[in-house]
Design a protein around this motif. Structure first.
Motif: not given
Length: 176
Positions: A7, A32, A78-79, A114-115, A5, A175
């Motif tokens: 970020l 994260w 991941r985001a 990617i979000p 995870r 998120l």
């Protein structure tokens, strides 16, 4: 901290960036692994804290593109959360003008799927500029979650902002 995870927390030079260390800690508490990227001006504002922030995240703080041949020192995202996003950063991103590392990453992340979440930090005078609305719509149309207005950052009159009330919790919650 190393997890899957990851970020990318990307900040530009608006007053809320001065409290980014606490945001890193809140994101870490939510599970994260945070990599911190800053515009060059934001990095200048936080120059005395860069080493502490790198220690806190466990990753180098980045404010420039890597040189050809340099390894990527961050794990894959991941985001990504780009906040605070200034008028300049948001418009550059929407128009694909990638003069800074964080804008370049965010522009490419759209194509990589990617979000992306962004929370602008602008006053009401900037909202009146015709490019701002076009930029917000372009980003939203590209799949970026733009937290502006109710449920996000509500712009204030020029000179009336309070960095302490920047809604970081809303940005982090987006998120999930």
């Amino acid at each position: 901290m190393t997890t899957d995870r990851v970020l990318y927390l990307l900040g530009s030079a608006a007053p809320p960036v001065l409290g980014i260390g606490a945001v890193v800690e809140r994101a870490q508490a939510a599970g994260w692994d945070v990599c911190l990227g800053l515009t060059p001006t934001a990095a200048l504002w936080l120059a005395d804290e860069i080493d502490r922030l790198a220690e806190l995240t466990g990753h180098p703080v980045r404010s420039r593109y890597r040189m050809p041949g340099e390894p990527d020192v961050w794990p894959p995202a991941r985001a990504a959360l780009l906040a605070p996003a200034t008028f300049n950063t948001l418009n550059a991103w929407a128009q694909g003008i990638t003069g800074s590392f964080i804008v370049g990453f965010a522009a490419e992340a759209i194509g990589k799927g990617i979000p992306l979440v962004t929370m602008p930090c602008v006053n009401r005078a900037f909202l009146a500029h015709p490019q701002f609305e076009r930029s917000v719509e372009a980003l939203r149309g590209s799949g970026v979650r733009v937290l502006l207005g109710e449920g996000g950052f509500v712009p204030n009159e020029p000179g009336q902002g309070d960095p302490a009330v920047f809604p970081w919790d809303l940005a982090l919650a987006a998120l999930a």
